[in-house]
Scaffold this motif. Structure first.
Motif, PDB file in Angstrom:
ATOM      1  N   ILE A   1      33.042  41.423  43.872  1.00  0.00           N
ATOM      2  CA  ILE A   1      33.329  40.506  42.753  1.00  0.00           C
ATOM      3  C   ILE A   1      34.804  40.195  42.531  1.00  0.00           C
ATOM      4  O   ILE A   1      35.128  39.267  41.781  1.00  0.00           O
ATOM      5  CB  ILE A   1      32.743  41.058  41.434  1.00  0.00           C
ATOM      6  CG1 ILE A   1      33.451  42.356  40.998  1.00  0.00           C
ATOM      7  CG2 ILE A   1      31.236  41.274  41.556  1.00  0.00           C
ATOM      8  CD1 ILE A   1      33.020  42.878  39.620  1.00  0.00           C
ATOM      9  N   CYS A   2      35.717  40.920  43.162  1.00  0.00           N
ATOM     10  CA  CYS A   2      37.121  40.870  42.741  1.00  0.00           C
ATOM     11  C   CYS A   2      37.855  39.573  43.083  1.00  0.00           C
ATOM     12  O   CYS A   2      38.974  39.361  42.612  1.00  0.00           O
ATOM     13  CB  CYS A   2      37.886  42.072  43.305  1.00  0.00           C
ATOM     14  SG  CYS A   2      37.624  43.588  42.347  1.00  0.00           S
ATOM     15  N   ALA A   3      37.257  38.700  43.877  1.00  0.00           N
ATOM     16  CA  ALA A   3      37.915  37.413  44.171  1.00  0.00           C
ATOM     17  C   ALA A   3      37.345  36.270  43.343  1.00  0.00           C
ATOM     18  O   ALA A   3      37.766  35.117  43.507  1.00  0.00           O
ATOM     19  CB  ALA A   3      37.794  37.090  45.660  1.00  0.00           C
TER      20      ALA A   3
ATOM     21  N   GLY B   1      34.423  39.173  47.365  1.00  0.00           N
ATOM     22  CA  GLY B   1      34.850  40.477  46.894  1.00  0.00           C
ATOM     23  C   GLY B   1      36.336  40.725  46.863  1.00  0.00           C
ATOM     24  O   GLY B   1      36.820  41.571  46.100  1.00  0.00           O
ATOM     25  N   ASP B   2      37.102  40.000  47.695  1.00  0.00           N
ATOM     26  CA  ASP B   2      38.545  40.239  47.787  1.00  0.00           C
ATOM     27  C   ASP B   2      39.118  39.145  48.684  1.00  0.00           C
ATOM     28  O   ASP B   2      38.384  38.323  49.226  1.00  0.00           O
ATOM     29  CB  ASP B   2      38.821  41.627  48.373  1.00  0.00           C
ATOM     30  CG  ASP B   2      40.186  42.180  47.975  1.00  0.00           C
ATOM     31  OD1 ASP B   2      41.008  41.414  47.427  1.00  0.00           O
ATOM     32  OD2 ASP B   2      40.452  43.371  48.224  1.00  0.00           O
TER      33      ASP B   2
ATOM     34  N   THR C   1      34.830  39.000  56.252  1.00  0.00           N
ATOM     35  CA  THR C   1      34.808  40.416  55.887  1.00  0.00           C
ATOM     36  C   THR C   1      36.126  40.770  55.214  1.00  0.00           C
ATOM     37  O   THR C   1      37.195  40.594  55.795  1.00  0.00           O
ATOM     38  CB  THR C   1      34.567  41.297  57.124  1.00  0.00           C
ATOM     39  OG1 THR C   1      33.338  40.893  57.733  1.00  0.00           O
ATOM     40  CG2 THR C   1      34.468  42.757  56.747  1.00  0.00           C
ATOM     41  N   VAL C   2      36.037  41.252  53.974  1.00  0.00           N
ATOM     42  CA  VAL C   2      37.225  41.374  53.120  1.00  0.00           C
ATOM     43  C   VAL C   2      37.323  42.757  52.482  1.00  0.00           C
ATOM     44  O   VAL C   2      36.333  43.480  52.331  1.00  0.00           O
ATOM     45  CB  VAL C   2      37.210  40.300  52.008  1.00  0.00           C
ATOM     46  CG1 VAL C   2      37.219  38.895  52.596  1.00  0.00           C
ATOM     47  CG2 VAL C   2      36.003  40.470  51.084  1.00  0.00           C
ATOM     48  N   GLY C   3      38.541  43.097  52.087  1.00  0.00           N
ATOM     49  CA  GLY C   3      38.774  44.255  51.239  1.00  0.00           C
ATOM     50  C   GLY C   3      38.723  45.594  51.942  1.00  0.00           C
ATOM     51  O   GLY C   3      38.383  45.696  53.115  1.00  0.00           O
ATOM     52  N   MET C   4      39.029  46.633  51.159  1.00  0.00           N
ATOM     53  CA  MET C   4      39.145  47.969  51.737  1.00  0.00           C
ATOM     54  C   MET C   4      37.797  48.551  52.146  1.00  0.00           C
ATOM     55  O   MET C   4      37.743  49.457  52.976  1.00  0.00           O
ATOM     56  CB  MET C   4      39.846  48.913  50.750  1.00  0.00           C
ATOM     57  CG  MET C   4      39.158  49.102  49.427  1.00  0.00           C
ATOM     58  SD  MET C   4      40.149  50.193  48.347  1.00  0.00           S
ATOM     59  CE  MET C   4      39.165  50.181  46.856  1.00  0.00           C
ATOM     60  N   LEU C   5      36.713  48.030  51.584  1.00  0.00           N
ATOM     61  CA  LEU C   5      35.384  48.508  51.966  1.00  0.00           C
ATOM     62  C   LEU C   5      34.704  47.587  52.972  1.00  0.00           C
ATOM     63  O   LEU C   5      33.523  47.759  53.261  1.00  0.00           O
ATOM     64  CB  LEU C   5      34.498  48.683  50.726  1.00  0.00           C
ATOM     65  CG  LEU C   5      34.976  49.724  49.712  1.00  0.00           C
ATOM     66  CD1 LEU C   5      33.947  49.898  48.605  1.00  0.00           C
ATOM     67  CD2 LEU C   5      35.256  51.064  50.380  1.00  0.00           C
TER      68      LEU C   5
ATOM     69  N   LEU D   1      37.360  43.228  35.757  1.00  0.00           N
ATOM     70  CA  LEU D   1      37.515  42.795  37.147  1.00  0.00           C
ATOM     71  C   LEU D   1      37.223  41.304  37.284  1.00  0.00           C
ATOM     72  O   LEU D   1      37.767  40.644  38.171  1.00  0.00           O
ATOM     73  CB  LEU D   1      36.589  43.596  38.060  1.00  0.00           C
ATOM     74  CG  LEU D   1      36.941  45.080  38.200  1.00  0.00           C
ATOM     75  CD1 LEU D   1      35.887  45.806  39.013  1.00  0.00           C
ATOM     76  CD2 LEU D   1      38.317  45.259  38.824  1.00  0.00           C
ATOM     77  N   VAL D   2      36.352  40.795  36.432  1.00  0.00           N
ATOM     78  CA  VAL D   2      36.056  39.355  36.393  1.00  0.00           C
ATOM     79  C   VAL D   2      36.212  38.901  34.951  1.00  0.00           C
ATOM     80  O   VAL D   2      35.515  39.386  34.053  1.00  0.00           O
ATOM     81  CB  VAL D   2      34.626  39.048  36.895  1.00  0.00           C
ATOM     82  CG1 VAL D   2      34.355  37.544  36.820  1.00  0.00           C
ATOM     83  CG2 VAL D   2      34.429  39.556  38.319  1.00  0.00           C
TER      84      VAL D   2
END
Length: 221
Positions: free
Chosen positions: A73-75, A43-44, A18-22, A112-113
């Motif tokens: 998608i950010c990772a 995602g992150d 579980t990753v990222g601010m969301l 972002l990608v």
């Protein structure tokens, strides 16, 4: 070896990071025999995802997006530097990789990608790795190119379409409430009741539980 131990050894590997601010759920889904795996929605926090891949001794074969929102998608680019495997997404969500508004929402510069997808997924496509196969179903509503991934007889990765007692939001650009209700009712709720549901956010559930308890979609009968 007992029958129970044998069955446990045959079960696919599912690791959720579980990753990222969301608090998005990135999944590693792997064949227990070959350790070949897919990375779903990185995602992150790429370093955490890569660390888990190495810790579990997995061999990534694909990166798959259930949809193109920034928290999923950010990772991709950072993971692709270590594991340059094919990237797959539905074509309707490819524009979200370079969407300036989405980048501004998360305080990043577009695109972002940077890399381009290698595989454009459509309804009925399959992705195989090791002894496992994922079947693609197109489930628009949260985004135009939202998909879910079925791995029979085990589970479905539902992205942001279906959650534990919830559904994906439809108030963002490209969202459509009637579409997501139709996607869930006509494509997910017809699946086997005992399939585990691994969603893009929150805890796991099952098809049967959501048909019985999800307050957003009423099942007649």
């Amino acid at each position: 070896m007992s029958e129970q131990q044998h069955q446990q050894e045959q079960q696919p590997i599912v690791a959720c990071i579980t990753v990222g601010m969301l608090q998005e759920n990135c999944y590693l889904y792997a064949c227990p025999q070959t350790r070949e795996a897919v990375i779903i929605d990185p995602g992150d926090e790429a370093e955490r995802i890569i660390h888990t891949i190495k810790d579990l001794k997995l061999i990534p074969k694909y990166i798959i997006n259930t949809h193109g929102h920034f928290d999923h998608i950010c990772a991709i680019d950072a993971i692709s530097e270590v594991y340059p495997v094919p990237l797959a997404i539905h074509p309707a969500d490819v524009p979200l990789y370079s969407d300036a508004r989405a980048a501004a929402m998360c305080g990043r510069q577009p695109p972002l990608v940077k890399r381009k997808p290698d595989i454009l997924l459509k309804e009925g496509d399959t992705i195989s790795f090791g002894t496992l196969t994922l079947e693609v179903i197109h489930t628009p509503g949260h985004t135009p190119g939202g998909i879910c991934l079925i791995s029979r007889p085990y589970c479905v990765f539902s992205g942001d379409t279906l959650f534990h007692r919830g559904i994906g939001r439809t108030d963002l650009p490209g969202g459509d409430y009637e579409q997501i209700i139709e996607s869930i009712g006509e494509k997910l709720y017809i699946l086997e009741d005992d399939l585990a549901v691994f969603a893009g956010h929150g805890e796991p559930t099952t098809i049967a539980e959501e048909k019985a308890e999800n307050p957003f979609i009423i099942v007649e009968g």
